[in-house]
Design a protein around this motif. Sequence first.
Motif, PDB file in Angstrom:
ATOM      1  N   CYS A 189       1.585 113.293 106.303  1.00 17.47           N
ATOM      2  CA  CYS A 189       3.104 113.367 105.896  1.00 17.47           C
ATOM      3  C   CYS A 189       3.888 114.569 106.236  1.00 17.47           C
ATOM      4  O   CYS A 189       5.030 114.595 106.259  1.00 17.47           O
ATOM      5  CB  CYS A 189       3.050 113.031 104.253  1.00 17.47           C
ATOM      6  N   GLN A 190       3.306 115.775 106.405  1.00 13.07           N
ATOM      7  CA  GLN A 190       3.734 116.733 106.783  1.00 13.07           C
ATOM      8  C   GLN A 190       4.427 116.914 108.130  1.00 13.07           C
ATOM      9  O   GLN A 190       5.281 117.610 108.482  1.00 13.07           O
ATOM     10  CB  GLN A 190       2.509 117.922 107.076  1.00 13.07           C
ATOM     11  N   PHE A 191       4.091 115.773 108.939  1.00 15.80           N
ATOM     12  CA  PHE A 191       4.676 115.481 110.264  1.00 15.80           C
ATOM     13  C   PHE A 191       5.621 114.498 110.355  1.00 15.80           C
ATOM     14  O   PHE A 191       6.022 113.912 111.291  1.00 15.80           O
ATOM     15  CB  PHE A 191       3.773 115.429 111.180  1.00 15.80           C
ATOM     16  N   ALA A 192       5.641 113.752 109.221  1.00 10.32           N
ATOM     17  CA  ALA A 192       6.345 112.765 109.110  1.00 10.32           C
ATOM     18  C   ALA A 192       7.779 112.570 108.441  1.00 10.32           C
ATOM     19  O   ALA A 192       8.195 111.331 108.099  1.00 10.32           O
ATOM     20  CB  ALA A 192       5.540 111.313 108.348  1.00 10.32           C
ATOM     21  N   GLU A 193       8.413 113.395 108.524  1.00 14.55           N
ATOM     22  CA  GLU A 193       9.915 113.396 108.199  1.00 14.55           C
ATOM     23  C   GLU A 193      10.604 112.453 109.156  1.00 14.55           C
ATOM     24  O   GLU A 193      10.658 112.363 110.190  1.00 14.55           O
ATOM     25  CB  GLU A 193      10.490 114.845 108.476  1.00 14.55           C
ATOM     26  N   GLY A 194      11.245 111.451 108.156  1.00  9.56           N
ATOM     27  CA  GLY A 194      11.950 110.323 108.851  1.00  9.56           C
ATOM     28  C   GLY A 194      11.099 109.196 109.375  1.00  9.56           C
ATOM     29  O   GLY A 194      11.810 108.453 110.044  1.00  9.56           O
ATOM     30  N   VAL A 195       9.778 109.345 109.448  1.00  6.14           N
ATOM     31  CA  VAL A 195       8.966 108.332 109.500  1.00  6.14           C
ATOM     32  C   VAL A 195       8.600 107.176 108.184  1.00  6.14           C
ATOM     33  O   VAL A 195       8.233 107.622 107.471  1.00  6.14           O
ATOM     34  CB  VAL A 195       7.480 108.570 110.067  1.00  6.14           C
ATOM     35  N   PRO A 196       9.170 105.960 108.518  1.00  6.64           N
ATOM     36  CA  PRO A 196       9.427 104.926 107.403  1.00  6.64           C
ATOM     37  C   PRO A 196       8.044 104.490 107.051  1.00  6.64           C
ATOM     38  O   PRO A 196       7.805 104.059 106.039  1.00  6.64           O
ATOM     39  CB  PRO A 196      10.311 104.068 107.712  1.00  6.64           C
TER      40      PRO A 196
END
Length: 114
Positions: free
Chosen positions: A87-94
Amino acid sequence: MPHLIIEYAKNLEEKISIAALVSSAQEAMHRSGLFASHNIKTRAKSYDQFIAGDNGSSFIHAEIRLLEGRSTREREALSSAVFNSLCQFAEGVPAVSVEVREMDASCYSKRVPF
Protein backbone atom coordinates in the motif's frame (compact mmCIF):
# COMPACT_ATOMS: atom_id res chain seq x y z
CA MET A 1 11.27 -21.51 1.59
CA PRO A 2 8.35 -19.11 1.37
CA HIS A 3 7.47 -17.77 -2.05
CA LEU A 4 6.18 -14.24 -2.51
CA ILE A 5 4.68 -13.68 -5.96
CA ILE A 6 3.62 -10.13 -6.76
CA GLU A 7 1.37 -9.58 -9.76
CA TYR A 8 0.66 -6.07 -10.98
CA ALA A 9 -0.72 -4.03 -13.85
CA LYS A 10 2.09 -3.22 -16.27
CA ASN A 11 0.96 0.43 -16.43
CA LEU A 12 2.21 0.84 -12.83
CA GLU A 13 5.79 0.66 -14.13
CA GLU A 14 5.33 4.26 -15.32
CA LYS A 15 4.27 5.43 -11.85
CA ILE A 16 6.21 3.45 -9.25
CA SER A 17 9.49 1.62 -8.81
CA ILE A 18 8.68 -2.07 -9.10
CA ALA A 19 12.14 -2.88 -7.72
CA ALA A 20 11.35 -0.86 -4.59
CA LEU A 21 7.91 -2.50 -4.30
CA VAL A 22 9.49 -5.97 -4.46
CA SER A 23 12.22 -5.02 -2.00
CA SER A 24 9.72 -3.56 0.45
CA ALA A 25 7.51 -6.66 0.35
CA GLN A 26 10.55 -8.93 0.75
CA GLU A 27 11.62 -6.89 3.79
CA ALA A 28 8.11 -7.17 5.27
CA MET A 29 8.34 -10.95 4.94
CA HIS A 30 11.72 -10.91 6.70
CA ARG A 31 10.56 -8.57 9.48
CA SER A 32 7.76 -11.00 10.29
CA GLY A 33 10.37 -13.11 12.08
CA LEU A 34 8.97 -16.26 10.47
CA PHE A 35 11.74 -16.71 7.88
CA ALA A 36 15.42 -16.11 7.34
CA SER A 37 15.87 -13.56 4.56
CA HIS A 38 17.98 -15.95 2.47
CA ASN A 39 15.06 -18.40 2.33
CA ILE A 40 12.46 -15.97 0.95
CA LYS A 41 11.94 -16.21 -2.81
CA THR A 42 10.30 -13.07 -4.19
CA ARG A 43 9.35 -12.32 -7.76
CA ALA A 44 7.04 -9.98 -9.65
CA LYS A 45 5.06 -10.42 -12.83
CA SER A 46 3.35 -7.70 -14.84
CA TYR A 47 0.14 -8.04 -16.85
CA ASP A 48 -0.70 -6.06 -19.98
CA GLN A 49 -4.22 -7.43 -20.28
CA PHE A 50 -6.53 -7.57 -17.26
CA ILE A 51 -9.92 -6.56 -15.95
CA ALA A 52 -9.90 -5.44 -12.32
CA GLY A 53 -13.50 -4.59 -11.49
CA ASP A 54 -15.52 -1.72 -12.91
CA ASN A 55 -12.87 0.99 -12.48
CA GLY A 56 -9.85 -1.26 -12.44
CA SER A 57 -7.24 0.85 -14.13
CA SER A 58 -4.53 -1.05 -12.21
CA PHE A 59 -3.98 -3.59 -9.46
CA ILE A 60 -1.38 -5.16 -7.19
CA HIS A 61 -1.87 -8.68 -5.84
CA ALA A 62 0.56 -10.72 -3.76
CA GLU A 63 0.39 -14.43 -3.14
CA ILE A 64 2.44 -15.85 -0.29
CA ARG A 65 3.02 -19.59 -0.45
CA LEU A 66 4.12 -21.29 2.77
CA LEU A 67 4.62 -24.81 3.97
CA GLU A 68 2.08 -25.90 6.55
CA GLY A 69 2.61 -25.20 10.22
CA ARG A 70 2.10 -21.49 10.80
CA SER A 71 -0.73 -20.43 13.10
CA THR A 72 -3.68 -18.43 11.85
CA ARG A 73 -2.41 -15.45 13.82
CA GLU A 74 1.05 -15.71 12.18
CA ARG A 75 -0.49 -15.94 8.68
CA GLU A 76 -2.79 -12.99 9.37
CA ALA A 77 0.09 -10.86 10.64
CA LEU A 78 2.20 -11.80 7.61
CA SER A 79 -0.63 -10.94 5.23
CA SER A 80 -1.14 -7.60 6.96
CA ALA A 81 2.59 -6.75 6.90
CA VAL A 82 2.93 -7.48 3.18
CA PHE A 83 -0.34 -5.67 2.44
CA ASN A 84 0.87 -2.56 4.28
CA SER A 85 4.19 -2.63 2.41
CA LEU A 86 2.38 -2.82 -0.94
CA CYS A 87 0.00 0.00 0.00
CA GLN A 88 2.97 2.34 0.43
CA PHE A 89 3.32 2.17 -3.36
CA ALA A 90 -0.37 2.01 -4.22
CA GLU A 91 -1.50 5.63 -4.32
CA GLY A 92 -4.30 5.65 -6.88
CA VAL A 93 -4.32 1.87 -7.28
CA PRO A 94 -7.94 0.76 -6.82
CA ALA A 95 -7.23 -2.91 -6.09
CA VAL A 96 -4.55 -4.15 -3.69
CA SER A 97 -4.77 -7.65 -2.23
CA VAL A 98 -2.72 -10.33 -0.48
CA GLU A 99 -3.44 -14.03 -0.15
CA VAL A 100 -1.57 -16.52 2.03
CA ARG A 101 -1.67 -20.14 0.83
CA GLU A 102 -0.40 -23.17 2.69
CA MET A 103 1.35 -25.83 0.65
CA ASP A 104 1.27 -29.52 1.46
CA ALA A 105 4.88 -30.43 2.36
CA SER A 106 4.43 -33.95 1.02
CA CYS A 107 3.72 -32.52 -2.45
CA TYR A 108 6.47 -29.89 -2.50
CA SER A 109 9.83 -30.68 -4.08
CA LYS A 110 12.89 -28.49 -4.39
CA ARG A 111 16.52 -28.69 -5.31
CA VAL A 112 19.05 -27.01 -3.07
CA PRO A 113 22.69 -26.22 -3.81
CA PHE A 114 25.20 -28.90 -2.92
